[in-house]
Design a protein around this motif. Structure first.
Motif, mmCIF file in Angstrom:
data_model
loop_
_atom_site.group_PDB
_atom_site.id
_atom_site.type_symbol
_atom_site.label_atom_id
_atom_site.label_comp_id
_atom_site.label_asym_id
_atom_site.label_seq_id
_atom_site.Cartn_x
_atom_site.Cartn_y
_atom_site.Cartn_z
ATOM 1 N N ILE A 96 36.047 40.619 38.738
ATOM 2 C CA ILE A 96 35.693 39.311 39.291
ATOM 3 C C ILE A 96 34.251 39.298 39.787
ATOM 4 O O ILE A 96 33.526 38.316 39.615
ATOM 5 C CB ILE A 96 36.637 38.942 40.452
ATOM 6 C CG1 ILE A 96 38.033 38.660 39.916
ATOM 7 C CG2 ILE A 96 36.124 37.728 41.210
ATOM 8 C CD1 ILE A 96 38.174 37.358 39.206
ATOM 9 N N ALA A 120 37.770 36.379 30.849
ATOM 10 C CA ALA A 120 38.317 35.852 32.097
ATOM 11 C C ALA A 120 38.738 34.397 31.946
ATOM 12 O O ALA A 120 39.802 33.984 32.421
ATOM 13 C CB ALA A 120 37.278 35.991 33.216
ATOM 14 N N ALA A 125 43.556 35.486 39.871
ATOM 15 C CA ALA A 125 43.419 36.915 40.161
ATOM 16 C C ALA A 125 44.326 37.331 41.299
ATOM 17 O O ALA A 125 44.854 38.451 41.311
ATOM 18 C CB ALA A 125 41.969 37.239 40.500
ATOM 19 N N PRO A 150 47.090 40.311 40.020
ATOM 20 C CA PRO A 150 46.075 41.323 40.360
ATOM 21 C C PRO A 150 46.025 42.503 39.393
ATOM 22 O O PRO A 150 44.995 43.174 39.301
ATOM 23 C CB PRO A 150 46.487 41.773 41.767
ATOM 24 C CG PRO A 150 47.954 41.463 41.857
ATOM 25 C CD PRO A 150 48.124 40.196 41.061
ATOM 26 N N PHE A 174 43.060 42.635 36.988
ATOM 27 C CA PHE A 174 41.715 42.635 37.554
ATOM 28 C C PHE A 174 41.429 43.927 38.305
ATOM 29 O O PHE A 174 42.302 44.484 38.976
ATOM 30 C CB PHE A 174 41.545 41.446 38.509
ATOM 31 C CG PHE A 174 41.682 40.113 37.837
ATOM 32 C CD1 PHE A 174 40.562 39.425 37.405
ATOM 33 C CD2 PHE A 174 42.927 39.555 37.612
ATOM 34 C CE1 PHE A 174 40.688 38.200 36.768
ATOM 35 C CE2 PHE A 174 43.067 38.328 36.973
ATOM 36 C CZ PHE A 174 41.935 37.640 36.546
ATOM 37 N N GLY A 202 40.605 41.975 41.922
ATOM 38 C CA GLY A 202 41.150 40.660 42.201
ATOM 39 C C GLY A 202 41.618 40.482 43.626
ATOM 40 O O GLY A 202 41.462 39.416 44.221
#
Length: 249
Positions: free
Chosen positions: A89, A175, A226, A230, A233, A236
């Motif tokens: 992220i 993403a 996110a 999670p 990521f 995230g």
């Protein structure tokens, strides 16, 4: 005896690559599979199976994975193998920050030029967006979405800057695909139309405010996703929707 299907059939078939460009083409095939989420974040990569599917030796596959590692799309761990990297992220946020500044400036240039060819291209692009959304064709819509921003950015004619942006785009595209839903398609069309309305009115502040709002809206949704997912990521859990406060937003 029934042969077990390859888990990498989406990469293409053996013999599809031209001599002299095998490494480049293997890299492109793997990159596309990662960006399109055919190979989701966190996926372990079986180098032997990839070689078999593509009909190539280990060298071009190893070289391709090394190149993709440099792009942040693959993680290579000695003795443990390679995996598709988790989405970061923080990296996406920085890229969006850069985009916000560059596209804002591109809009100033575009509106100052009154380029009728660009206006016509944006008209056609908006129509294509609506057509793809009506068919719920997320992949086609994504490409048209990318083209919309490229049309605006081309007005600056900064090829070196664009090449840097293009290199960093793979992680952003990955993403953004994670949050493509019918609702997001319709929101994107409305946000793009607001940008286009500002261009048609030759109102740079209106167009710039609209493009910044569009980028912020996408990031807010990505932060929320996110937190919900999670495992996809790398970072995230460290972000909330309140973190989408860009310095010049």
């Amino acid at each position: 005896m029934k042969t077990e299907a390859s888990p990498y059939q989406f990469l293409g078939s053996a013999g599809d690559f031209s001599r002299g460009t095998v490494t480049v083409e293997v890299t492109n095939a793997l990159r596309q599979a990662i960006v399109s989420l055919a190979l989701p974040p966190g996926t372990m990569l079986d180098k032997t199976a990839i070689c078999t599917q593509l009909g190539v030796s280990r060298f071009p596959v190893s070289e391709a994975l090394a190149r993709l590692a440099d792009e942040g799309l693959v993680d290579i761990a000695p003795q443990r193998g390679s995996t598709v990297s988790l989405v970061k992220i923080a990296d996406v946020r920085e890229y969006m920050l850069i985009r916000k500044g560059l596209e804002s400036e591109a809009l100033r240039v575009l509106i100052g030029k009154h380029d009728t060819e660009v206006i016509a291209a944006l008209h056609a692009n908006m129509a294509s967006q609506r057509d793809a959304a009506s068919r719920d064709d997320a992949e086609t819509f994504h490409q048209i979405d990318v083209d919309f921003h490229d049309i605006i950015f081309r007005s600056m004619r900064l090829t070196k800057v664009k090449s840097i942006i293009d290199k960093a785009r793979a992680n952003l595209d990955r993403a953004r695909r994670l949050i493509i839903t019918p609702r997001r398609l319709n929101l994107t069309i409305a946000e793009h139309q607001a940008i286009f309305d500002g261009i048609l009115a030759a109102d740079a502040p209106q167009a710039i405010a609209a493009i910044r709002a569009h980028i912020d809206a996408v990031m807010v949704e990505l932060f929320a996703f996110a937190q919900e997912q999670p495992a996809l990521f790398a970072d995230g859990a460290e972000f909330t929707t309140e973190d989408n406060d860009f310095p010049f937003g």
